[in-house]
Structures are given as C-alpha cells and as structure tokens.
Scaffold this motif. Structure first.
Motif: not given
Lengths: 136, 140
Positions: A47-48, A50, A133, A135
C-alpha cells in the motif's frame, strides 16, 4: 522361384521436409532465451505510504504489527529488536496476536532496497495480509 | 527443314511458402504473448530476490530504477525523480484506469531513501495499486 523387385508407390515419395520444423524450433529457442529473464520476475503488492499511514492511525495498536528496519541486519518487531535472519520466528507469534494480520514497515534511509524487500518477503511468508510502507 | 524438338524438363512455377508461413505465424503468436513483457526499460539492474509471488498480472505500468540511478517510466527515460509523477499520471490517463497496477522495479543495492522518494512520486501520480518487483527465488 525368382523374385523380382517391384517399385512400390512409396519409393516415389520424397523424404520428410524438416526445414520448417527446424526454422520454427530455432526461432522459439532464440525468443525464449530473450524472454526468460523477464519471465522470472514477480512482485509483492504494497500500500502507498500515505494510505497506509492513514489506515494505521485509525486502527487499534492490537490490529497491526510494526516492523522497523534499524540497520541491514536488525529489525524491530513492535518494540522487540531481533536479527533479520530470525525475523520470521519473532514475527509469526506477533501476527497471531493480531486480528487482521496487517503490517506497517518503516525503514531507515541508508538501508539497501534488497534488505527492505527481504523483510517484505519474510512478512508475506509469515502470512501478513496487508503491508503498508511507512514514510519514515 | 525443321529442327528436331528437344524434350525439356517441366518448369518449377510454384514457390513453397509453407515454411515462411510457419515461421511468420509463430512469430506473431510469440510477439502477442511477450508484448506486455517488453514494455519495460532495459536498464542495468539486479532485482532483489524473494520467495513469495504475490501479484500476478500480465499488464502493468513499470517504473524502473537502474543500478546507476537511471530512471524510466515504461520505456521512457526520466531525468529526475520529480518528473515521475507527471509522466506516470499521463500514462495512467492514456490507459484510462487509475486502478492499473504500477510496479516499481528497483536495483537491490539502491538506498531505500531513493526508492521511497520514487514510491511517493508514484502515489502523487495517482496510482491506486502498487507493487515492488522481485526476482523469483526457488523453494523456501
């Protein structure tokens, strides 16, 4: 009794033409040689950052496991520091305690991408469902 | 006085095109099958190995990060990290689906900080689904 050799119709047929077969085989071999490296590629879905971060803040702590790569050889599973080689042994019981088997992975800047993917791979092998993931 | 007629061998008037058609058809089929695979940049990179095989899709948009820091969105080389989101956004618009899978193909020796910046650009480009490319390892 005298046997006379008789020419049968089969003797008139030419031998089987194997030229097209060889042509096709050689073309197949060359193309497979070129395409083989790409065929052995796979990928791990993530998953991104944010999106994962937002989800992480809305979930209870007991629903997810946080992995933090401290350096190339050490990973923190929630608050427990373990060697990367022993990650699976530490991660499986931690995942069993959660309901959704979700994981958030954070990684220090200087860690190699290979080490990061190794941790992703081990998390997947332990049965993690959703990997976000983080930041930093 | 007429010259005696000399018997001549019959002329070969037909060309055997069977082998040409065979090869052409095989080429067409193989190109159809491998076309999605060839839509990735040919940069020098060594993918990280992994045992799991998570995402199985034939069609995806690739973002490639080479060993020397070279970058490309599919076949087009990119000059800086900041350009990735714009190029990816236009590519996803061409396809007509933000749900298309975007695969980040990065060299195993690159620092994670660099890869993470690219992942942020991929997200900024509007990608809804993302995966990290790996080299399939045998066994457990």
């Amino acid at each position: 009794m005298h046997w006379q050799s008789q020419q049968t119709p089969l003797d008139d047929e030419s031998p089987v033409n194997v030229t097209p077969l060889i042509d096709v085989s050689l073309v197949l071999v060359v193309i497979l040689l070129l395409a083989t490296p790409l065929a052995f590629e796979s990928s791990i879905g993530v998953k991104s950052a944010q999106k994962g971060g937002k989800e992480a803040t809305t979930k209870k702590q007991s629903l997810r496991v946080t992995l933090t790569l401290v350096d190339e050889q050490s990973v923190r599973v929630n608050q427990t520091l373990v060697a990367r080689d022993e990650l699976m042994a530490a991660l499986e019981p931690a995942l069993d305690e959660t309901e959704e088997r979700a994981i958030t992975i954070a990684c220090a800047d200087n860690i190699s991408h290979g080490a990061f993917v190794d941790v992703l791979d081990k998390a997947k092998r332990c049965g993690a469902n959703g990997i976000a993931v983080s930041g930093r | 006085m007429r010259a005696p007629s000399v018997p001549q061998a019959p002329m070969l008037t037909r060309i055997n095109v069977t082998s040409v058609i065979d090869v052409a058809l095989v080429l067409v089929i193989i190109l159809l099958v491998t076309a999605p695979m060839l839509d990735v940049a040919d940069l020098d990179l060594d993918l990280p190995g992994a045992h799991t095989r998570d995402v199985e899709e034939q069609s995806y948009v690739s973002v490639t990060l080479g060993r020397n820091g070279d970058m490309a969105v599919e076949n087009q080389e990119v000059g800086s990290v900041e350009e990735i989101s714009g190029m990816l956004s236009s590519r996803l618009s061409e396809i007509g689906s933000q749900e298309s899978l975007v695969v980040v193909r990065a060299d195993a020796d690159l620092p994670h900080e660099f890869v993470r910046r690219v992942i942020e650009q991929v997200r900024a480009g509007g990608a809804q689904r993302m995966a990290i490319a790996t080299r399939q390892l045998e066994g457990e």
